[in-house]
Design a protein around this motif. Sequence first.
Motif, PDB file in Angstrom:
ATOM      1  N   THR A  64      -8.978  32.976  30.303  1.00  0.00           N
ATOM      2  CA  THR A  64      -7.514  33.034  30.285  1.00  0.00           C
ATOM      3  C   THR A  64      -6.883  31.651  30.106  1.00  0.00           C
ATOM      4  OG1 THR A  64      -7.540  34.974  31.723  1.00  0.00           O
ATOM      5  CG2 THR A  64      -5.485  33.720  31.641  1.00  0.00           C
ATOM      6  N   GLY A  65      -5.883  31.615  29.258  1.00  0.00           N
ATOM      7  CA  GLY A  65      -5.020  30.443  29.155  1.00  0.00           C
ATOM      8  C   GLY A  65      -3.722  30.783  29.860  1.00  0.00           C
ATOM      9  N   LYS A  66      -3.448  30.109  30.976  1.00  0.00           N
ATOM     10  CA  LYS A  66      -2.204  30.368  31.716  1.00  0.00           C
ATOM     11  C   LYS A  66      -1.148  29.394  31.209  1.00  0.00           C
ATOM     12  CE  LYS A  66      -0.084  31.455  36.078  1.00  0.00           C
ATOM     13  NZ  LYS A  66       0.975  30.535  36.259  1.00  0.00           N
ATOM     14  N   HIS A  78      18.561  28.715  22.485  1.00  0.00           N
ATOM     15  CA  HIS A  78      19.039  29.723  21.529  1.00  0.00           C
ATOM     16  C   HIS A  78      19.003  29.211  20.094  1.00  0.00           C
ATOM     17  CE1 HIS A  78      20.085  31.920  25.091  1.00  0.00           C
ATOM     18  NE2 HIS A  78      20.837  30.923  25.494  1.00  0.00           N
ATOM     19  N   ASN A  79      18.059  28.310  19.840  1.00  0.00           N
ATOM     20  CA  ASN A  79      17.858  27.779  18.489  1.00  0.00           C
ATOM     21  C   ASN A  79      16.426  28.004  18.016  1.00  0.00           C
ATOM     22  OD1 ASN A  79      20.451  26.575  17.895  1.00  0.00           O
ATOM     23  ND2 ASN A  79      19.986  25.089  19.486  1.00  0.00           N
ATOM     24  N   GLY A  80      15.648  28.815  18.741  1.00  0.00           N
ATOM     25  CA  GLY A  80      14.269  29.094  18.343  1.00  0.00           C
ATOM     26  C   GLY A  80      13.241  28.112  18.862  1.00  0.00           C
ATOM     27  N   ILE A  81      13.666  27.120  19.617  1.00  0.00           N
ATOM     28  CA  ILE A  81      12.729  26.111  20.112  1.00  0.00           C
ATOM     29  C   ILE A  81      11.726  26.731  21.082  1.00  0.00           C
ATOM     30  CG2 ILE A  81      12.502  23.963  21.439  1.00  0.00           C
ATOM     31  CD1 ILE A  81      15.312  23.209  20.250  1.00  0.00           C
ATOM     32  N   GLY A  82      12.201  27.563  21.993  1.00  0.00           N
ATOM     33  CA  GLY A  82      11.299  28.198  22.950  1.00  0.00           C
ATOM     34  C   GLY A  82      10.272  29.079  22.260  1.00  0.00           C
ATOM     35  N   SER A  83      10.696  29.844  21.279  1.00  0.00           N
ATOM     36  CA  SER A  83       9.765  30.697  20.528  1.00  0.00           C
ATOM     37  C   SER A  83       8.744  29.871  19.774  1.00  0.00           C
ATOM     38  CB  SER A  83      10.529  31.591  19.545  1.00  0.00           C
ATOM     39  OG  SER A  83      11.351  32.488  20.242  1.00  0.00           O
ATOM     40  N   THR A  84       9.199  28.794  19.150  1.00  0.00           N
ATOM     41  CA  THR A  84       8.290  27.913  18.426  1.00  0.00           C
ATOM     42  C   THR A  84       7.272  27.295  19.379  1.00  0.00           C
ATOM     43  OG1 THR A  84      10.022  27.432  16.814  1.00  0.00           O
ATOM     44  CG2 THR A  84       8.173  25.898  16.895  1.00  0.00           C
ATOM     45  N   LEU A  85       7.722  26.865  20.530  1.00  0.00           N
ATOM     46  CA  LEU A  85       6.848  26.292  21.548  1.00  0.00           C
ATOM     47  C   LEU A  85       5.807  27.319  21.999  1.00  0.00           C
ATOM     48  CD1 LEU A  85       6.427  23.751  23.318  1.00  0.00           C
ATOM     49  CD2 LEU A  85       8.197  24.630  24.826  1.00  0.00           C
ATOM     50  N   MET A  86       6.247  28.548  22.261  1.00  0.00           N
ATOM     51  CA  MET A  86       5.323  29.593  22.690  1.00  0.00           C
ATOM     52  C   MET A  86       4.329  29.960  21.591  1.00  0.00           C
ATOM     53  SD  MET A  86       5.506  30.434  25.807  1.00  0.00           S
ATOM     54  CE  MET A  86       4.532  31.941  25.681  1.00  0.00           C
ATOM     55  N   CYS A  87       4.781  30.020  20.359  1.00  0.00           N
ATOM     56  CA  CYS A  87       3.867  30.329  19.255  1.00  0.00           C
ATOM     57  C   CYS A  87       2.777  29.269  19.141  1.00  0.00           C
ATOM     58  CB  CYS A  87       4.631  30.473  17.941  1.00  0.00           C
ATOM     59  SG  CYS A  87       5.587  32.014  17.873  1.00  0.00           S
ATOM     60  N   GLU A  88       3.130  28.028  19.373  1.00  0.00           N
ATOM     61  CA  GLU A  88       2.132  26.958  19.327  1.00  0.00           C
ATOM     62  C   GLU A  88       1.134  27.086  20.484  1.00  0.00           C
ATOM     63  OE1 GLU A  88      -0.033  23.819  17.853  1.00  0.00           O
ATOM     64  OE2 GLU A  88       1.562  24.979  16.885  1.00  0.00           O
ATOM     65  N   THR A  89       1.600  27.451  21.676  1.00  0.00           N
ATOM     66  CA  THR A  89       0.660  27.642  22.786  1.00  0.00           C
ATOM     67  C   THR A  89      -0.333  28.760  22.433  1.00  0.00           C
ATOM     68  OG1 THR A  89       1.996  29.229  24.045  1.00  0.00           O
ATOM     69  CG2 THR A  89       2.315  26.905  24.550  1.00  0.00           C
ATOM     70  N   HIS A  94      -5.648  30.696  20.648  1.00  0.00           N
ATOM     71  CA  HIS A  94      -6.375  31.433  19.611  1.00  0.00           C
ATOM     72  C   HIS A  94      -7.581  30.640  19.117  1.00  0.00           C
ATOM     73  CE1 HIS A  94      -7.131  32.549  15.382  1.00  0.00           C
ATOM     74  NE2 HIS A  94      -6.911  33.773  15.802  1.00  0.00           N
ATOM     75  N   ASP A  95      -7.441  29.328  19.021  1.00  0.00           N
ATOM     76  CA  ASP A  95      -8.497  28.471  18.490  1.00  0.00           C
ATOM     77  C   ASP A  95      -9.518  28.039  19.535  1.00  0.00           C
ATOM     78  OD1 ASP A  95      -7.330  28.662  15.999  1.00  0.00           O
ATOM     79  OD2 ASP A  95      -6.220  26.782  16.187  1.00  0.00           O
ATOM     80  N   MET A  96      -9.374  28.479  20.771  1.00  0.00           N
ATOM     81  CA  MET A  96     -10.283  28.071  21.840  1.00  0.00           C
ATOM     82  C   MET A  96     -11.358  29.135  22.063  1.00  0.00           C
ATOM     83  SD  MET A  96      -8.019  26.153  24.620  1.00  0.00           S
ATOM     84  CE  MET A  96      -8.173  24.406  24.374  1.00  0.00           C
ATOM     85  N   PRO A  97     -12.604  28.772  21.861  1.00  0.00           N
ATOM     86  CA  PRO A  97     -13.687  29.735  22.072  1.00  0.00           C
ATOM     87  C   PRO A  97     -13.664  30.278  23.506  1.00  0.00           C
ATOM     88  CG  PRO A  97     -14.513  27.721  21.054  1.00  0.00           C
ATOM     89  CD  PRO A  97     -13.095  27.462  21.451  1.00  0.00           C
ATOM     90  N   MET A 135       4.378  38.445  36.727  1.00  0.00           N
ATOM     91  CA  MET A 135       3.274  38.045  35.868  1.00  0.00           C
ATOM     92  C   MET A 135       3.366  38.822  34.555  1.00  0.00           C
ATOM     93  SD  MET A 135       1.668  35.609  37.242  1.00  0.00           S
ATOM     94  CE  MET A 135       0.357  35.495  36.014  1.00  0.00           C
ATOM     95  N   MET A 136       2.941  38.163  33.483  1.00  0.00           N
ATOM     96  CA  MET A 136       2.909  38.784  32.167  1.00  0.00           C
ATOM     97  C   MET A 136       1.618  38.371  31.480  1.00  0.00           C
ATOM     98  SD  MET A 136       6.827  38.442  30.780  1.00  0.00           S
ATOM     99  CE  MET A 136       6.790  39.960  29.816  1.00  0.00           C
ATOM    100  N   GLU A 137       1.168  39.200  30.549  1.00  0.00           N
ATOM    101  CA  GLU A 137      -0.062  38.882  29.819  1.00  0.00           C
ATOM    102  C   GLU A 137      -0.019  39.471  28.417  1.00  0.00           C
ATOM    103  OE1 GLU A 137      -3.429  40.693  31.712  1.00  0.00           O
ATOM    104  OE2 GLU A 137      -2.538  42.685  31.644  1.00  0.00           O
ATOM    105  N   ARG A 138      -0.896  38.946  27.592  1.00  0.00           N
ATOM    106  CA  ARG A 138      -1.128  39.505  26.271  1.00  0.00           C
ATOM    107  C   ARG A 138      -2.509  39.075  25.810  1.00  0.00           C
ATOM    108  NH1 ARG A 138       1.612  37.078  20.997  1.00  0.00           N
ATOM    109  NH2 ARG A 138      -0.468  37.434  20.212  1.00  0.00           N
ATOM    110  N   ARG A 139      -3.056  39.825  24.918  1.00  0.00           N
ATOM    111  CA  ARG A 139      -4.352  39.474  24.346  1.00  0.00           C
ATOM    112  C   ARG A 139      -4.170  38.330  23.369  1.00  0.00           C
ATOM    113  NH1 ARG A 139      -7.718  39.895  27.205  1.00  0.00           N
ATOM    114  NH2 ARG A 139      -8.274  41.706  28.278  1.00  0.00           N
ATOM    115  N   VAL A 140      -5.177  37.471  23.335  1.00  0.00           N
ATOM    116  CA  VAL A 140      -5.218  36.412  22.322  1.00  0.00           C
ATOM    117  C   VAL A 140      -6.139  36.941  21.235  1.00  0.00           C
ATOM    118  CG1 VAL A 140      -5.922  34.059  21.824  1.00  0.00           C
ATOM    119  CG2 VAL A 140      -4.833  34.575  23.993  1.00  0.00           C
ATOM    120  N   THR A 141      -5.582  37.249  20.088  1.00  0.00           N
ATOM    121  CA  THR A 141      -6.366  37.867  19.028  1.00  0.00           C
ATOM    122  C   THR A 141      -6.917  36.830  18.081  1.00  0.00           C
ATOM    123  OG1 THR A 141      -4.329  38.225  17.776  1.00  0.00           O
ATOM    124  CG2 THR A 141      -5.099  40.036  19.144  1.00  0.00           C
ATOM    125  N   ARG A 142      -8.051  37.128  17.558  1.00  0.00           N
ATOM    126  CA  ARG A 142      -8.725  36.236  16.614  1.00  0.00           C
ATOM    127  C   ARG A 142      -8.626  36.807  15.224  1.00  0.00           C
ATOM    128  NH1 ARG A 142      -9.436  33.293  20.187  1.00  0.00           N
ATOM    129  NH2 ARG A 142     -10.963  32.730  21.650  1.00  0.00           N
TER     130      ARG A 142
END
Length: 142
Positions: A64-66, A78-89, A94-97, A135-142
């Motif tokens: 898990t990546g918390k 409200h300018n998309g910065i939070g979404s962009t930040l989350m997409c990068e996390t 995704h790239d971590m074995p 708490m919230m979760e989602r799968r990290v898909t490859r």
Amino acid sequence: MTVTIARVTDPTDCYAVRHTVFVGEQNVPVDLERDALDATAIHLLATVAGQPVGAARIVLTRDTGKIGRVCVLRDRRHNGIGSTLMCETLEILHDMPGITRAALGAQIDALGFYEKLGFTAYGDVFDDAGIDHRMMERRVTR
């Protein structure tokens, strides 16, 4: 407006943004905002025109990546910065074995934001630094 998200080895600017948002705006006690996990976390800094505007961190545990300490300065929201930040996390995870799950403790007011990014809430509401979370979760898909 161009947002740049970067992994940083010196999280000083991340700490400054976090302090402004969590301590200054949300009245989180200083001694709770920073913790021992900061020493081993992956820190991400969002900048616009070279100025720090957002931050997040990732703590790895088994599969898990918390994701935590996600914040954007009030005048940049409200300018998309939070979404962009989350997409990068999520890209980093995704790239971590071995990492198959992303988790986070979301402030109740932010549940909708994270749901739009594919997270699902679970468990009971809990207090973290005087603020209700789930708490919230989602799968990290490859």
